[in-house]
Scaffold this active site. Sequence first.
Site, PDB file in Angstrom:
ATOM      1  CB  SER A 161      49.130  30.561  38.692  1.00  0.00           C
ATOM      2  OG  SER A 161      48.282  30.658  37.584  1.00  0.00           O
ATOM      3  CG  HIS A 217      43.808  29.694  39.810  1.00  0.00           C
ATOM      4  ND1 HIS A 217      44.501  28.595  39.357  1.00  0.00           N
ATOM      5  CD2 HIS A 217      44.542  30.773  39.413  1.00  0.00           C
ATOM      6  CE1 HIS A 217      45.582  28.982  38.703  1.00  0.00           C
ATOM      7  NE2 HIS A 217      45.633  30.308  38.734  1.00  0.00           N
TER       8      HIS A 217
END
Length: 394
Positions: free
Chosen positions: A164, A369
């Site tokens: 990320s 995610h």
Amino acid sequence: MKQIMMLLLIASSSGIPVEAQKSLVDIPEDAAMTFNDLAHKYVHKCEEYDLITEDGYILKLFRIPGDESKPILYIHGAVDSTDSILLRGNSSLAVALTKDNYDVWAINLRGNKYSRRHSTMDPDTDSKFWAYSVHQFGYYDLPTAIDFILKKTKQIQLSAIGYSEGTTTMYVLGATRPEYNDKVKIFISLAPICYLHNVLPFMSIAMDLAPVVNEALIALKQEEVLGSNSSSTAFVNTLCSPTTIGYQLCLLNGLFLMTGSDTKEIESSFLPVILGHFPAGTSRRNLLHLVQIRAKQRFANYDFGMVGNLLHYNSLAAPEYDLSKVTMKVALIAAKNDKISTIKDVNLLRKQLPNVVDYKIIKNKLFNHVDYIWGRSTHKTLYPYMFKLLTKYQ
């Protein structure tokens, strides 16, 4: 035990039902452990180092020793810490790397719970401590860590895994200090974050509303966001710790709406472990920088406004990062159910990077995610692919 008593005290005055309060004591052992504790529990070894950056920040670097010819650096995501690569215990990324005899290094970027220190500034009293964003992560923190690791292991290159915002940090490094590209054998980019044009609801809504929240934080003189010892984090932990209530309220109807979800991957019994380590804190400016990248649809330096930009950059607009300078070998890994690092935005990034050696879209349509670091079966579905890449470019 002190953390548990604190949560009970907050809960007792918060109106939370007594039964929900009682469940706070059923916190798994791993939830209260540090990286060092977890490493010693699962791999029986760990080293700690304090690194000082050019601008005086003191960063905590952890090491799980292995073959010094195989150093690998992990870079965590926003509001997170190095702990995430150990939270799944024996099936965690750090353990998998250690079993393959990699020399595992994990850096805590400035401002999180492990790196909340400076050689001259006090983070509790000096607001200037928090005047950083992903730019400083890439320009100061990563070079400090990479140079230290290479010197310690007597190597000229290392491999790296970023997750990320940890990927964003590496792109900033490659663009602003291009000499470091040659020090990286392969950079595995999990849930790449660079362009944020196509972020999906509800995260897109939250990012669009963030400037209003930012103004409120400025008014409150609140520069640290979601620090591990903050009252806001304590409240979140109290609210979310009861397993049944917390899973429904904080994950199914909270985080999962922002990130995408697969309930089979993040089970309710794992929630207390997550809450014991996340969030780990960052600065208001860091989160605002990411919001600016989305709002202006430019992967650019922090925007200080026209006057501030003139002072900082001698330009009315914050200059864009030149991704053509990021010449290190990059492997991009994306997921269809990721609402933050979307396929469309990863494709935009892929076109700009000059040396993408591999690009994978994970087959599981529900992979999202948070599954990269917290997923229950990620060690079976993703790690084998990552290890093939590491071996290929070793």
